[in-house]
Design an enzyme around this catalytic site. Structure first.
Site, PDB file in Angstrom:
ATOM      1  N   LYS A 128      -5.928   9.427  14.678  1.00  0.00           N
ATOM      2  CA  LYS A 128      -5.228  10.266  13.710  1.00  0.00           C
ATOM      3  C   LYS A 128      -5.216  11.733  14.132  1.00  0.00           C
ATOM      4  O   LYS A 128      -4.284  12.477  13.781  1.00  0.00           O
ATOM      5  CB  LYS A 128      -5.853  10.097  12.329  1.00  0.00           C
ATOM      6  CG  LYS A 128      -5.555   8.737  11.704  1.00  0.00           C
ATOM      7  CD  LYS A 128      -4.048   8.481  11.609  1.00  0.00           C
ATOM      8  CE  LYS A 128      -3.718   7.226  10.853  1.00  0.00           C
ATOM      9  NZ  LYS A 128      -2.253   7.009  10.694  1.00  0.00           N
ATOM     10  N   TYR A 148     -10.538   5.369  14.739  1.00  0.00           N
ATOM     11  CA  TYR A 148      -9.510   5.749  13.765  1.00  0.00           C
ATOM     12  C   TYR A 148      -9.346   7.262  13.710  1.00  0.00           C
ATOM     13  O   TYR A 148      -8.222   7.778  13.735  1.00  0.00           O
ATOM     14  CB  TYR A 148      -9.881   5.201  12.389  1.00  0.00           C
ATOM     15  CG  TYR A 148      -8.882   5.554  11.312  1.00  0.00           C
ATOM     16  CD1 TYR A 148      -7.660   4.890  11.226  1.00  0.00           C
ATOM     17  CD2 TYR A 148      -9.152   6.566  10.389  1.00  0.00           C
ATOM     18  CE1 TYR A 148      -6.736   5.225  10.242  1.00  0.00           C
ATOM     19  CE2 TYR A 148      -8.236   6.896   9.406  1.00  0.00           C
ATOM     20  CZ  TYR A 148      -7.031   6.224   9.336  1.00  0.00           C
ATOM     21  OH  TYR A 148      -6.110   6.562   8.375  1.00  0.00           O
ATOM     22  N   ASP A 183       7.539  -3.688   8.889  1.00  0.00           N
ATOM     23  CA  ASP A 183       6.124  -4.038   8.942  1.00  0.00           C
ATOM     24  C   ASP A 183       5.947  -5.209   9.893  1.00  0.00           C
ATOM     25  O   ASP A 183       6.878  -6.011  10.096  1.00  0.00           O
ATOM     26  CB  ASP A 183       5.601  -4.417   7.555  1.00  0.00           C
ATOM     27  CG  ASP A 183       4.098  -4.271   7.430  1.00  0.00           C
ATOM     28  OD1 ASP A 183       3.656  -3.301   6.787  1.00  0.00           O
ATOM     29  OD2 ASP A 183       3.368  -5.115   7.986  1.00  0.00           O
ATOM     30  N   PRO A 233      -3.350  12.302   4.431  1.00  0.00           N
ATOM     31  CA  PRO A 233      -3.952  11.901   3.161  1.00  0.00           C
ATOM     32  C   PRO A 233      -5.477  11.878   3.254  1.00  0.00           C
ATOM     33  O   PRO A 233      -6.053  11.647   4.328  1.00  0.00           O
ATOM     34  CB  PRO A 233      -3.425  10.484   2.937  1.00  0.00           C
ATOM     35  CG  PRO A 233      -2.292  10.312   3.908  1.00  0.00           C
ATOM     36  CD  PRO A 233      -2.629  11.191   5.057  1.00  0.00           C
ATOM     37  N   GLY A 290       0.793  -1.217   0.000  1.00  0.00           N
ATOM     38  CA  GLY A 290       0.000   0.000   0.000  1.00  0.00           C
ATOM     39  C   GLY A 290       0.827   1.270   0.000  1.00  0.00           C
ATOM     40  O   GLY A 290       1.864   1.384  -0.657  1.00  0.00           O
ATOM     41  N   ILE A 291       0.360   2.250   0.767  1.00  0.00           N
ATOM     42  CA  ILE A 291       0.978   3.568   0.790  1.00  0.00           C
ATOM     43  C   ILE A 291       2.394   3.510   1.350  1.00  0.00           C
ATOM     44  O   ILE A 291       3.303   4.159   0.832  1.00  0.00           O
ATOM     45  CB  ILE A 291       0.098   4.535   1.592  1.00  0.00           C
ATOM     46  CG1 ILE A 291      -1.253   4.746   0.885  1.00  0.00           C
ATOM     47  CG2 ILE A 291       0.798   5.884   1.785  1.00  0.00           C
ATOM     48  CD1 ILE A 291      -2.269   5.511   1.703  1.00  0.00           C
TER      49      ILE A 291
END
Length: 251
Positions: free
Chosen positions: A161, A157, A37, A187, A17-18
């Protein structure tokens, strides 16, 4: 060397992913990059990027676990030396089910906070002493536009953040005198492989329609902001959050 443009880079959540896009971008600059990871496939991912001979090291690390973080950084320092850049990207997001606030159990809440907020703290705490000794360093934390607009049925979430933004500002105050900057990138909805697999198309289409630039965001759209904040060109920028979402959230 006091600059940060050539020192080792640590990217968490880099198995796909990102995070993988960030790690590849630094590798293309000729940097030594630790692909980190929790997923063991990160070792294979780093090998696919050229492996140790090309400056890519795969390291299994659970950012929520202090001992795992310490062991991972010890290995990175042994292989590459003290990191000059840390990208705190690892987070729980794609696999989180949509849940009303009253249906989020305490175990899930704590796990989200452990990965998304404790993780950046543990990694920064481990990376900072070397950066301070070097007299330069860059920490780039990955937040989200949900911190600004709220996340529908993603209270845990969004809260985590938003915490990343507060963490970024407070840490920037404390380490600036050592030549270390701490910034964040937020993002918007980004169509990584995992998002495309798990999200209905109508939801992705609504995110696109809400933007000033009405197209799908892909991981590569986020790379430029991260590379800039990690570079010596951003040496006088700290405590800031850059929104990269094609013009949905305006701050």
């Amino acid at each position: 060397m006091t600059g940060t443009d050539k020192g080792p880079v640590v990217v968490t959540g880099a198995a796909g992913g990102i995070g993988l896009a960030y790690a590849h971008a630094f590798a293309k600059q000729g940097r030594l990059v630790a692909f980190c990871d929790r997923a063991e496939r990160v070792v294979e991912v780093a090998e696919d990027a050229g492996g140790r001979a090309s400056g890519a090291l795969g390291v299994v690390m659970d950012v929520a676990d202090e001992l795992s973080v310490d062991a991972a950084f010890a290995r990175i320092e042994e292989e590459f030396g003290m990191p000059s850049v840390l990208v705190n990207n690892a987070a729980l997001f794609v696999d989180l089910p949509f849940s009303r606030w009253q249906d989020i159990d305490v175990e899930t809440w704590d796990r989200v906070m452990a990965v998304n907020l404790r993780g950046p703290f543990l990694c920064a705490r481990r990376a900072l002493p070397g950066m301070e000794r070097r007299g330069a360093g860059r920490i780039v934390n990955i937040s989200s536009t949900t911190a600004h607009v709220g996340g529908h049925q993603r209270l845990h979430y969004a809260a985590s953040k938003a915490g990343v933004i507060g963490f970024t500002r407070a840490l920037a105050r404390e380490v600036g005198a050592f030549g270390v900057t701490v910034n964040a990138v937020a993002p918007g909805s980004t169509q990584s492989e995992g998002v495309r697999e798990r999200y209905p198309q109508d939801m992705l289409d609504r995110a696109v329609a809400a933007r000033a630039i009405p197209r799908a965001a892909i991981p590569d759209d986020l790379v430029g902001a991260v590379l800039f904040l990690a570079s010596d060109a951003a040496s006088f920028i700290t405590g800031q959050t850059i929104v990269v979402d094609g013009g949905h959230v305006f701050l």
